[in-house]
Structures are given as structure tokens and as C-alpha cells.
Design an enzyme around this catalytic site. Structure first.
Site, PDB file in Angstrom:
ATOM      1  N   HIS A   1       5.023  -5.275   3.770  1.00 49.26           N
ATOM      2  CA  HIS A   1       4.308  -4.098   3.229  1.00 49.26           C
ATOM      3  C   HIS A   1       4.114  -3.084   4.359  1.00 49.26           C
ATOM      4  O   HIS A   1       3.312  -3.296   5.262  1.00 49.26           O
ATOM      5  CB  HIS A   1       2.942  -4.509   2.670  1.00 49.26           C
ATOM      6  CG  HIS A   1       2.153  -3.371   2.090  1.00 49.26           C
ATOM      7  ND1 HIS A   1       1.649  -3.395   0.809  1.00 49.26           N
ATOM      8  CD2 HIS A   1       1.765  -2.171   2.602  1.00 49.26           C
ATOM      9  CE1 HIS A   1       1.000  -2.273   0.564  1.00 49.26           C
ATOM     10  NE2 HIS A   1       1.044  -1.510   1.644  1.00 49.26           N
TER      11      HIS A   1
ATOM     12  N   HIS B   1       4.293   1.453   5.349  1.00 47.29           N
ATOM     13  CA  HIS B   1       4.514   2.856   4.987  1.00 47.29           C
ATOM     14  C   HIS B   1       5.290   3.518   6.120  1.00 47.29           C
ATOM     15  O   HIS B   1       4.766   3.626   7.240  1.00 47.29           O
ATOM     16  CB  HIS B   1       3.171   3.568   4.785  1.00 47.29           C
ATOM     17  CG  HIS B   1       2.338   2.928   3.721  1.00 47.29           C
ATOM     18  ND1 HIS B   1       2.357   3.340   2.412  1.00 47.29           N
ATOM     19  CD2 HIS B   1       1.504   1.857   3.768  1.00 47.29           C
ATOM     20  CE1 HIS B   1       1.559   2.563   1.692  1.00 47.29           C
ATOM     21  NE2 HIS B   1       1.024   1.653   2.493  1.00 47.29           N
TER      22      HIS B   1
ATOM     23  N   ASN C   1       5.110   5.555  -1.672  1.00 51.06           N
ATOM     24  CA  ASN C   1       4.121   6.615  -1.947  1.00 51.06           C
ATOM     25  C   ASN C   1       4.368   7.858  -1.103  1.00 51.06           C
ATOM     26  O   ASN C   1       3.517   8.324  -0.365  1.00 51.06           O
ATOM     27  CB  ASN C   1       2.681   6.094  -1.770  1.00 51.06           C
ATOM     28  CG  ASN C   1       2.366   5.602  -0.374  1.00 51.06           C
ATOM     29  OD1 ASN C   1       3.260   5.173   0.364  1.00 51.06           O
ATOM     30  ND2 ASN C   1       1.103   5.675   0.018  1.00 51.06           N
TER      31      ASN C   1
ATOM     32  N   LYS D   1       5.967  -0.962  -7.214  1.00 50.39           N
ATOM     33  CA  LYS D   1       4.595  -0.892  -6.721  1.00 50.39           C
ATOM     34  C   LYS D   1       3.685  -0.232  -7.753  1.00 50.39           C
ATOM     35  O   LYS D   1       3.954   0.877  -8.215  1.00 50.39           O
ATOM     36  CB  LYS D   1       4.568  -0.093  -5.410  1.00 50.39           C
ATOM     37  CG  LYS D   1       3.197   0.050  -4.768  1.00 50.39           C
ATOM     38  CD  LYS D   1       2.664  -1.254  -4.211  1.00 50.39           C
ATOM     39  CE  LYS D   1       1.215  -1.146  -3.779  1.00 50.39           C
ATOM     40  NZ  LYS D   1       1.021  -0.576  -2.453  1.00 50.39           N
TER      41      LYS D   1
ATOM     42  N   HIS E   1      -1.499  -2.551  -5.722  1.00 50.39           N
ATOM     43  CA  HIS E   1      -2.696  -2.063  -5.029  1.00 50.39           C
ATOM     44  C   HIS E   1      -3.857  -2.401  -5.957  1.00 50.39           C
ATOM     45  O   HIS E   1      -4.045  -1.755  -6.987  1.00 50.39           O
ATOM     46  CB  HIS E   1      -2.621  -0.558  -4.759  1.00 50.39           C
ATOM     47  CG  HIS E   1      -3.811  -0.073  -3.982  1.00 50.39           C
ATOM     48  ND1 HIS E   1      -3.731   0.277  -2.649  1.00 50.39           N
ATOM     49  CD2 HIS E   1      -5.115   0.077  -4.324  1.00 50.39           C
ATOM     50  CE1 HIS E   1      -4.947   0.620  -2.216  1.00 50.39           C
ATOM     51  NE2 HIS E   1      -5.798   0.507  -3.216  1.00 50.39           N
TER      52      HIS E   1
ATOM     53  N   HIS F   1      -2.404  -6.307   0.609  1.00 52.45           N
ATOM     54  CA  HIS F   1      -3.511  -6.075   1.548  1.00 52.45           C
ATOM     55  C   HIS F   1      -4.859  -6.508   0.986  1.00 52.45           C
ATOM     56  O   HIS F   1      -5.757  -5.688   0.771  1.00 52.45           O
ATOM     57  CB  HIS F   1      -3.556  -4.618   2.030  1.00 52.45           C
ATOM     58  CG  HIS F   1      -3.307  -3.556   0.989  1.00 52.45           C
ATOM     59  ND1 HIS F   1      -3.987  -3.495  -0.192  1.00 52.45           N
ATOM     60  CD2 HIS F   1      -2.434  -2.521   0.963  1.00 52.45           C
ATOM     61  CE1 HIS F   1      -3.560  -2.467  -0.890  1.00 52.45           C
ATOM     62  NE2 HIS F   1      -2.605  -1.865  -0.208  1.00 52.45           N
TER      63      HIS F   1
ATOM     64  N   ASP G   1       0.726  -3.138   6.249  1.00 55.20           N
ATOM     65  CA  ASP G   1       0.165  -1.912   5.673  1.00 55.20           C
ATOM     66  C   ASP G   1       0.072  -0.814   6.736  1.00 55.20           C
ATOM     67  O   ASP G   1      -0.745   0.105   6.612  1.00 55.20           O
ATOM     68  CB  ASP G   1      -1.206  -2.173   5.035  1.00 55.20           C
ATOM     69  CG  ASP G   1      -1.674  -1.023   4.169  1.00 55.20           C
ATOM     70  OD1 ASP G   1      -0.838  -0.290   3.628  1.00 55.20           O
ATOM     71  OD2 ASP G   1      -2.904  -0.851   4.047  1.00 55.20           O
TER      72      ASP G   1
HETATM   73  C1  NCD Z   1      -1.930   3.765   2.621  1.00 52.50           C
HETATM   74  C2  NCD Z   1      -1.233   5.047   3.023  1.00 52.50           C
HETATM   75  O1  NCD Z   1      -1.742   5.765   3.899  1.00 52.50           O
HETATM   76  O2  NCD Z   1      -0.165   5.352   2.481  1.00 52.50           O
HETATM   77  N1  NCD Z   1      -3.284   3.817   3.086  1.00 52.50           N
HETATM   78  C3  NCD Z   1      -4.140   2.785   3.249  1.00 52.50           C
HETATM   79  O3  NCD Z   1      -5.303   3.024   3.528  1.00 52.50           O
HETATM   80  N2  NCD Z   1      -3.747   1.526   3.154  1.00 52.50           N
HETATM   81  C4  NCD Z   1      -1.841   3.540   1.146  1.00 52.50           C
HETATM   82  C5  NCD Z   1      -2.235   2.157   0.702  1.00 52.50           C
HETATM   83  O4  NCD Z   1      -1.556   1.177   0.977  1.00 52.50           O
HETATM   84  O5  NCD Z   1      -3.289   2.026   0.054  1.00 52.50           O
HETATM   85 ZN    ZN Z   2      -0.187   0.151   1.862  1.00 50.99          ZN
END
Ligand code: NCD
Ligand code: ZN
Length: 343
Positions: free
Chosen positions: A13, A15, A41, A99, A136, A174, A247
Site C-alpha cells: 500500500h 501513494h 487517488n 480500492k 479505506h 492501514h 501508506d
Molecule cells: C493518503 C494520501 O495522502 O493519499 N493519506 C493518508 O493520510 N493516509 C490517503 C489514504 O490512504 O487515506
Molecule cells: Zn493510503
């Protein structure tokens, strides 16, 4: 000098963002992971196989070396995702899951789902094509306190969903609460959870006592200590339902240090050393490898990695900040000592 050798990890996981942010985020994770499940996202989100292919190409173009690195793409479930979108995703070698963001739950979730009722055929298609659902897990009901939103989501949405679709593989991403640990541990097979370094290292006191620390703000938000301790027990338990998912989510320093700061912590620069610190504190370093390098691959039905990495016990400084093209990101543990280093 203390040194341990483990199978090369993956990150189930992460970003990676896009544009200027992409180069640093992809190379930071490719330095230690063979595979990473890339969250969809973006704005606009990655909604179908064509979007995923285009994003995959941008990620590969940003890589500097690391020929082994394989981004595993995800689609962003919306109210209009169709069974045909799912079929195409299942047939694509690039996409590993879909997702679910409840609309408004977190960063870039405005296009997320407002209710699962109308998505039944889409979810059934995921079940029949064996395409995992990544969740989520927070309700967005304004009447529910932010610290209770994960537990409420399990009760209202996740428990009924895993019953109604008994073969659908589901990853609760998460997790932050003892409620989630218990739910996943007791759930049927095919239900798993990822755990981040920040939720193992910190609780809400770390974020709020003595001043607000915006770089510890992520969603789901850090909870009280009792929950961190439950997450630690799950991570070191040797239960294959719990595995790594950092995450790691970069936000620029200006958007974090703001009167309305963004949610997300950046950890890809040091994720494995951070997990190692937790496992060592719990006297369970022997359980680290399965958590970082075996259980996620098994759940996603991918081969375990063949290569190894070495972790060395040596104090080293986590940088104060990292350059992301023209922007600056303050990573987890900025300017503080890390106890382990990856070689
Ligand atoms: C994530 C993001 O910034 O894209 N932020 C977070 O606080 N974890 C999005 C997510 O996984 O909820
Ligand atoms: Zn995330």
C-alpha cells in the site's frame, strides 16, 4: 555489529503521486521493495484499465535503475464502476485490486463511493474474477466521531460485506484500532490487513501533547496507546493476515504545515528500518521477514521474492527534509535518529 538478512520486501500500500512528485517517491520505494501496490487517488483518479496503463507507464519512466521493480496498479472504485471495468481489470496483468474510498474519507476521495448498495453487481464481478477489494475503512457520517470511524465502518459496512460476498478477498488497509485487529483475526479466510509504520510507532499523544505535529497527521488518524499496542501484537503475531503496507503518502511542507493541513505521512525513505525498530522493541525481530516479505505476497498470490536485503543496527540520521522536484517533504522521524539501516 548486529546484522540480519531478510527476503527482499514488498509494499502492499503506497501513494506514489504523479508529475513532479513521482520521481522521488518511486525511486525511494524501488530501492528496497520489489513490488508496490500503487494507490489510485490521483486527481483525476485512476478509474479504469486505460488510466492504470497510462499511470504505470509514467511510473516506469520515472524509475532510475531498479529493473526488478514492479508497480501493481489499482483502480479507484466509483459509483459508476461497472462489471465490465472489473472484467477488463482482472484480465489485465497490471491491475491487482480495486480500492474503495468512502466519499470524503481522506485525501483525494471526493470521487469515492457514496454507498455500496448500487455496486452489488460490480462487487460480485470482483468476487467471481477473484480481484481483491482494498478498503479505506472509515465511515464519513458527520455524526460519528473521527476516532470511532474505523470501528463503525466495520460494524456498518465491512462485516456485512464479507458475509454477503463470502469469496471476495478483502484487505482492510492501514488498520489503526484494536477493533480492526480483532475483526480481521476472527474473520473468514480471504480477509487481511496492512499496518503502517506510523501506527506502530506513534499514538495520538505523540501528535497532540506539547503542540500539534502536523507531520504525524494521517488518516485513519492515530489512536490512543491501547490501539497501537494491539497493532504491535498483530504485527509480531506471525498471523499471515497482517502484513506490511506503508501508506507512504508525500505532501509538501506547505500543505502539511497549514491551518487546514493534509493527511499523510512519508516513510518510503526508511520504511524497513522503522518497522525493524518496532519489531526489535517487541523482541520479535525473527518475525520481521514474514511481515515485510512473505505474508503479503502469499495473500496476493504472487511468488515470494528470491533476493535478500541486509539490515544493519547502526544509528543514522533521518533527513530533516527531502526534495521532490521543486517541492519539499518532511518525512517521518525527520531529523531524528533511526536505529537500523538497509544495505
Ligand atoms: C493518503 C494520501 O495522502 O493519499 N493519506 C493518508 O493520510 N493516509 C490517503 C489514504 O490512504 O487515506
Ligand atoms: Zn493510503
Amino acid at each position: 555489529m548486529h546484522r540480519i538478512t531478510i527476503t527482499r520486501p514488498d509494499d502492499w500500500h503506497i501513494h506514489l503521486r504523479d508529475g513532479d512528485m513521482l520521481k522521488r517517491s518511486v525511486n525511494d520505494v524501488a530501492a528496497w521493495a520489489n513490488r508496490a501496490v500503487v494507490m489510485p487517488n490521483l486527481t483525476p483518479p485512476v478509474k479504469n484499465v486505460n488510466d492504470a496503463m497510462a499511470y504505470h507507464a509514467r511510473i516506469m519512466a520515472a524509475l532510475e535503475g531498479y529493473p526488478q521493480f514492479e508497480p501493481l496498479m489499482t483502480l479507484y472504485l466509483t459509483n459508476s464502476t461497472t462489471p465490465d471495468d472489473i472484467k477488463a481489470a482482472a484480465e489485465s496483468k497490471l491491475v491487482c485490486g480495486v480500492k474503495l474510498y468512502p466519499a470524503g474519507a481522506t485525501t483525494n476521495s471526493a470521487a469515492g463511493v457514496t454507498g455500496l448498495e448500487t455496486l452489488k453487481p460490480t462487487l460480485e464481478a470482483m468476487q467471481s474474477h477473484d480481484l481483491p477489494l482494498l478498503v479505506h475503512g472509515e465511515v464519513t457520517d458527520p455524526d460519528v466521531d473521527i476516532f470511532d470511524r474505523e470501528a463503525k465502518f466495520i460494524e456498518r459496512t465491512l462485516a456485512p460485506l464479507t458475509d454477503e460476498l463470502p469469496e471476495l478477498r478483502v484487505i482492510l488497509e492501514h488498520i489503526t484500532t484494536e477493533d480492526s485487529v480483532n475483526f480481521v483475526a476472527e474473520a473468514r479466510s480471504g480477509v487481511a490487513a496492512t499496518i503502517t509504520p506510523q501506527h506502530l510507532l506513534f499514538d495520538r499523544n505523540d501528535m497532540l501533547v506539547g503542540g500539534i505535529r502536523p507531520h504525524l497527521f494521517c488518516l485513519p488518524v492515530l489512536k490512543r496507546r491501547q490501539h497501537k499496542e494491539a497493532l504491535r501484537r498483530a504485527a509480531i503475531s506471525g498471523n499471515p493476515k497482517f502484513f506490511i503496507g506503508t501508506d507512504s503518502a508525500p505532501h509538501t511542507v506547505e500543505t502539511k504545515e497549514s491551518s487546514c493541513g493534509c493527511a499523510g505521512c512519508y516513510s518510503a525513505h526508511a520504511a524497513i528500518p522503522l518497522y525493524a525498530e518496532v519489531f526489535e522493541e517487541e523482541r520479535s525481530l525473527d518475525k520481521l521477514e514474514a511481515f515485510t516479505s512473505h505474508f503479503g505476497a502469499d495473500f496476493y498470490r504472487r511468488p515470494r521474492n528470491q533476493q535478500t536485503v541486509d539490515l544493519v543496527k547502526i544509528d543514522n540520521l533521518s533527513p530533516d527534509s527531502l526534495q521532490f522536484g521543486p517541492s519539499t517533504v518532511v518525512p517521518l522521524r525527520a531529523g531524528e535518529l533511526l536505529k537500523w539501516r538497509l544495505e
